[in-house]
Design a protein around this motif. Structure first.
Motif, PDB file in Angstrom:
ATOM      1  N   GLY A 165     -11.537 -16.494  14.392  1.00 26.69           N
ATOM      2  CA  GLY A 165     -12.202 -15.221  14.128  1.00 26.69           C
ATOM      3  C   GLY A 165     -11.483 -14.376  13.097  1.00 26.69           C
ATOM      4  N   GLU A 166     -12.119 -13.264  12.736  1.00 26.37           N
ATOM      5  CA  GLU A 166     -11.592 -12.351  11.730  1.00 26.37           C
ATOM      6  C   GLU A 166     -10.727 -11.268  12.376  1.00 26.37           C
ATOM      7  N   ILE A 167      -9.600 -11.001  11.733  1.00 24.29           N
ATOM      8  CA  ILE A 167      -8.733  -9.916  12.199  1.00 24.29           C
ATOM      9  C   ILE A 167      -8.295  -9.084  10.993  1.00 24.29           C
ATOM     10  N   ALA A 168      -7.835  -7.876  11.275  1.00 20.44           N
ATOM     11  CA  ALA A 168      -7.306  -6.989  10.240  1.00 20.44           C
ATOM     12  C   ALA A 168      -5.960  -6.439  10.714  1.00 20.44           C
ATOM     13  N   ILE A 169      -5.140  -6.016   9.763  1.00 20.01           N
ATOM     14  CA  ILE A 169      -3.812  -5.492  10.085  1.00 20.01           C
ATOM     15  C   ILE A 169      -3.653  -4.097   9.498  1.00 20.01           C
ATOM     16  N   LEU A 170      -3.348  -3.143  10.363  1.00 24.82           N
ATOM     17  CA  LEU A 170      -3.020  -1.777   9.954  1.00 24.82           C
ATOM     18  C   LEU A 170      -1.506  -1.625   9.900  1.00 24.82           C
ATOM     19  N   THR A 171      -1.022  -0.790   8.998  1.00 26.86           N
ATOM     20  CA  THR A 171       0.408  -0.486   8.940  1.00 26.86           C
ATOM     21  C   THR A 171       0.597   1.012   8.779  1.00 26.86           C
ATOM     22  N   GLY A 172       1.857   1.449   8.810  1.00 25.67           N
ATOM     23  CA  GLY A 172       2.139   2.868   8.615  1.00 25.67           C
ATOM     24  C   GLY A 172       2.200   3.183   7.137  1.00 25.67           C
ATOM     25  N   GLY A 173       3.339   2.838   6.502  1.00 27.06           N
ATOM     26  CA  GLY A 173       3.500   3.015   5.067  1.00 27.06           C
ATOM     27  C   GLY A 173       3.820   1.687   4.415  1.00 27.06           C
TER      28      GLY A 173
ATOM     29  N   VAL B 182      -8.766 -10.658   7.252  1.00 32.44           N
ATOM     30  CA  VAL B 182      -9.651 -10.094   6.225  1.00 32.44           C
ATOM     31  C   VAL B 182      -8.926  -9.073   5.351  1.00 32.44           C
ATOM     32  N   THR B 183      -7.918  -8.426   5.898  1.00 30.89           N
ATOM     33  CA  THR B 183      -7.089  -7.511   5.111  1.00 30.89           C
ATOM     34  C   THR B 183      -5.728  -7.415   5.781  1.00 30.89           C
ATOM     35  N   GLU B 184      -4.657  -7.528   4.979  1.00 34.35           N
ATOM     36  CA  GLU B 184      -3.315  -7.690   5.551  1.00 34.35           C
ATOM     37  C   GLU B 184      -2.580  -6.393   5.844  1.00 34.35           C
ATOM     38  N   LYS B 185      -2.689  -5.403   4.982  1.00 33.62           N
ATOM     39  CA  LYS B 185      -1.915  -4.176   5.162  1.00 33.62           C
ATOM     40  C   LYS B 185      -2.752  -2.965   4.766  1.00 33.62           C
ATOM     41  N   ILE B 186      -3.351  -2.338   5.743  1.00 32.45           N
ATOM     42  CA  ILE B 186      -4.093  -1.112   5.483  1.00 32.45           C
ATOM     43  C   ILE B 186      -3.180   0.059   5.838  1.00 32.45           C
ATOM     44  N   PRO B 187      -2.738   0.862   4.860  1.00 29.16           N
ATOM     45  CA  PRO B 187      -1.807   1.954   5.161  1.00 29.16           C
ATOM     46  C   PRO B 187      -2.494   3.098   5.896  1.00 29.16           C
ATOM     47  N   THR B 188      -1.787   3.675   6.864  1.00 29.09           N
ATOM     48  CA  THR B 188      -2.341   4.786   7.644  1.00 29.09           C
ATOM     49  C   THR B 188      -1.475   6.039   7.564  1.00 29.09           C
ATOM     50  N   ASP B 189      -0.437   5.996   6.740  1.00 27.14           N
ATOM     51  CA  ASP B 189       0.419   7.173   6.496  1.00 27.14           C
ATOM     52  C   ASP B 189       1.075   7.713   7.762  1.00 27.14           C
ATOM     53  N   GLU B 190       1.289   6.837   8.747  1.00 27.91           N
ATOM     54  CA  GLU B 190       1.905   7.237  10.021  1.00 27.91           C
ATOM     55  C   GLU B 190       1.100   8.334  10.725  1.00 27.91           C
ATOM     56  N   LYS B 191      -0.224   8.291  10.568  1.00 28.67           N
ATOM     57  CA  LYS B 191      -1.071   9.322  11.168  1.00 28.67           C
ATOM     58  C   LYS B 191      -2.192   8.672  11.983  1.00 28.67           C
TER      59      LYS B 191
END
Length: 342
Positions: free
Chosen positions: A166-174, A201-210
């Protein structure tokens, strides 16, 4: 004239206050034959987090201040209000000007702080990193082994999904955070080597530690990838924001979320299944260990593999003699999260 003398008095008073903030371990002479036991001779250890005001670093602060009290050292816990490398540099410059004994930093961007850390070292200040690695430090305090943590987190997501496809995505901070990048790289290796049916589907989506940014980015992912089955979220606010989006959309049975979060913050999301597992450690212990090792470093005492740190337990020192591992990762679930108070 009266105004002149009042201004002069104000300057003298401010100068007196500021002089009291300077570490006494600066090599100043004791012409009067002092035995060096005054309060001003306490070691000063500055602990600089990525930012202040989020639960993870609030818990770290609690442990650092407790260590200072128990070990008899002055602890200054200070950081920017945003995950900002330039803000950290300014804070470290100030600490250098006050000649503290030890600076322990969790860098938002290791390259950005390297010049100012080199400056501190040239001035005789002991340099450490904690939580996130920096370059050219005397001691590197790591919460966990990066490879173990990254691979473990990947396995927990597969377990939560109940499928190896299946498809997965990865969120990160900075995007510049070295620890988050390392965990993600090892998670990707785990997927590639052992779960070929997983499509990232996407390796590092930045979330700015928020949390609110992670929430919106997850809503965007849900819209862009209707077949998404899993989200791996690295940085403590990220899994909370992702779980919030899953909760709002009622997708607990369709999309699994695993990430780095505190058990107390995770509990509401764990209970309704919008967050499957929070993988972390005790950040209060990490703050305590940082100060304890900072004291040993300043006192030029040997830090050895298997050494027992009171209140923490045995530590692991890697072959480089610099990297210290606190403990294996811990899993927080709906069954056990309520048992913790951090």
């Amino acid at each position: 004239m009266k105004k002149f003398f009042l201004n002069l008095l104000s300057v003298m008073l401010i100068g007196g206050v500021l002089s009291g903030c300077v570490s006494s371990n600066t090599g100043s002479s004791n012409d009067g034959g002092s035995d060096g036991d005054s309060a001003n001779d306490k070691l000063t250890i500055a602990v600089v987090p990525k930012l202040i005001g989020i639960p993870y670093f609030n818990a770290s602060e609690k442990g650092a201040l407790a260590a200072g009290k128990e070990l008899g050292v002055e602890v200054e816990y200070t950081g920017p209000t945003q995950a900002d490398a330039a803000g950290q540099v300014k804070i470290i410059e100030d600490l250098i000007s006050r000649n503290v004994d030890v600076i322990a930093v969790a860098p938002n961007d290791p390259a950005a702080v390297e010049p100012v850390l080199r400056k501190a070292k040239d001035q005789g200040i002991h340099i450490m990193d904690w939580d996130t690695p920096a370059n050219n430090v005397d001691i590197s305090v790591r919460s966990v082994d990066d490879e173990e943590f990254g691979r473990h987190s990947a396995k927990k997501l597969i377990e939560a999904m109940g499928t190896e496809e299946g498809e997965i995505a990865i969120l990160t901070g900075g995007l510049s955070a070295a620890n988050l990048n390392a965990w993600i790289e090892y998670a990707l290796k785990e997927f590639e080597e052992n779960y070929p049916g997983i499509k990232v589907v996407t390796e590092k989506i930045p979330t700015d530690e928020k949390q609110q940014v992670a929430h919106q980015k997850t809503l965007d992912l849900i819209k862009s990838y209707p077949n998404l089955k899993g989200i791996l979220a690295m940085s403590t606010p990220a899994p909370l924001g992702a779980a919030q989006a899953i909760q709002e959309k009622g997708l607990q049975d369709k999309i699994s979320v695993v990430g780095t979060a505190l058990p107390t913050d995770s509990l509401p999301f764990l209970q309704d299944g919008s967050l499957d597992t929070a993988v972390l450690w005790n950040p209060s212990n990490l703050g305590y260990l940082t100060v304890a090792l900072g004291k040993l470093l300043a006192e030029e005492k040997q830090i050895e593999d298997g050494m027992n740190i009171e209140g923490i337990g045995e530590i692991t020192v890697l072959e480089d003699g610099i990297s210290v591992i606190m403990a294996p990762p811990a899993d927080f679930t709906k069954e056990n999260a309520a048992d913790y108070d951090f």
